[in-house]
Write a protein that holds these residues in place. Structure first.
Motif, PDB file in Angstrom:
ATOM      1  N   PHE A  31      41.088  34.991  35.808  1.00  0.00           N
ATOM      2  CA  PHE A  31      41.682  33.676  35.674  1.00  0.00           C
ATOM      3  C   PHE A  31      42.982  33.493  36.443  1.00  0.00           C
ATOM      4  CE2 PHE A  31      39.191  33.705  31.609  1.00  0.00           C
ATOM      5  CZ  PHE A  31      38.222  32.865  32.092  1.00  0.00           C
ATOM      6  N   ARG A  32      43.354  34.446  37.246  1.00  0.00           N
ATOM      7  CA  ARG A  32      44.553  34.311  38.066  1.00  0.00           C
ATOM      8  C   ARG A  32      44.197  34.636  39.503  1.00  0.00           C
ATOM      9  NH1 ARG A  32      48.473  37.724  34.228  1.00  0.00           N
ATOM     10  NH2 ARG A  32      48.427  36.293  32.480  1.00  0.00           N
ATOM     11  N   GLY A  33      44.847  33.975  40.418  1.00  0.00           N
ATOM     12  CA  GLY A  33      44.722  34.335  41.823  1.00  0.00           C
ATOM     13  C   GLY A  33      43.510  33.753  42.517  1.00  0.00           C
ATOM     14  N   VAL A  34      43.086  34.459  43.539  1.00  0.00           N
ATOM     15  CA  VAL A  34      42.059  33.985  44.458  1.00  0.00           C
ATOM     16  C   VAL A  34      40.701  33.869  43.786  1.00  0.00           C
ATOM     17  CG1 VAL A  34      40.868  34.532  46.617  1.00  0.00           C
ATOM     18  CG2 VAL A  34      43.307  34.958  46.398  1.00  0.00           C
ATOM     19  N   VAL A  35      40.367  34.809  42.916  1.00  0.00           N
ATOM     20  CA  VAL A  35      39.050  34.777  42.278  1.00  0.00           C
ATOM     21  C   VAL A  35      38.881  33.514  41.449  1.00  0.00           C
ATOM     22  CG1 VAL A  35      37.539  35.971  40.666  1.00  0.00           C
ATOM     23  CG2 VAL A  35      38.902  37.289  42.254  1.00  0.00           C
ATOM     24  N   ALA A  36      39.912  33.136  40.720  1.00  0.00           N
ATOM     25  CA  ALA A  36      39.825  31.911  39.907  1.00  0.00           C
ATOM     26  C   ALA A  36      39.678  30.682  40.789  1.00  0.00           C
ATOM     27  CB  ALA A  36      41.060  31.780  39.020  1.00  0.00           C
ATOM     28  N   ARG A  37      40.390  30.647  41.896  1.00  0.00           N
ATOM     29  CA  ARG A  37      40.290  29.485  42.793  1.00  0.00           C
ATOM     30  C   ARG A  37      38.903  29.390  43.431  1.00  0.00           C
ATOM     31  NH1 ARG A  37      45.670  31.353  43.918  1.00  0.00           N
ATOM     32  NH2 ARG A  37      47.148  29.866  43.055  1.00  0.00           N
ATOM     33  N   VAL A  38      38.363  30.517  43.838  1.00  0.00           N
ATOM     34  CA  VAL A  38      37.022  30.526  44.446  1.00  0.00           C
ATOM     35  C   VAL A  38      35.982  30.092  43.414  1.00  0.00           C
ATOM     36  CG1 VAL A  38      35.241  32.030  45.410  1.00  0.00           C
ATOM     37  CG2 VAL A  38      37.579  32.204  46.227  1.00  0.00           C
ATOM     38  N   LEU A  39      36.073  30.622  42.201  1.00  0.00           N
ATOM     39  CA  LEU A  39      35.125  30.220  41.161  1.00  0.00           C
ATOM     40  C   LEU A  39      35.279  28.740  40.806  1.00  0.00           C
ATOM     41  CD1 LEU A  39      35.209  33.284  38.743  1.00  0.00           C
ATOM     42  CD2 LEU A  39      33.320  32.535  40.179  1.00  0.00           C
TER      43      LEU A  39
END
Length: 83
Positions: A31-39
């Motif tokens: 829920f933080r960083g790049v992974v959350a933005r991509v999802l």
């Protein structure tokens, strides 16, 4: 069947501290960083795809709600004193 239930219960093979540390790690990475933005962008794309193009309103609303969850959960957690 009893072995399956014991296998699915994580507290039967790890301590409570390890279990909580694992969940904190999952939320910190998901829920933080790049992974959350991509999802979030992917879910928003699915929301428009299913909601507008495929005319599947329920699935579109589900993906839109998931987008909101992924986009704002970090701010809500920080507001309540976590992370």
């Amino acid at each position: 069947m009893e072995n399956l239930i014991d296998y699915l219960n994580p507290l039967s093979y790890m301590t409570l501290e390890e279990y909580l540390a694992w969940w904190n790690w999952v939320f910190a990475t998901l829920f933080r960083g790049v992974v959350a933005r991509v999802l979030a962008v992917t879910c928003l794309g699915f929301a428009f795809w299913y909601g507008a193009y495929k005319q599947r309103l329920a699935i579109g609303i589900f993906f839109y709600a998931l987008t909101i969850l992924l986009a704002y959960v970090n701010s809500v957690v920080r507001f309540f004193g976590g992370g």
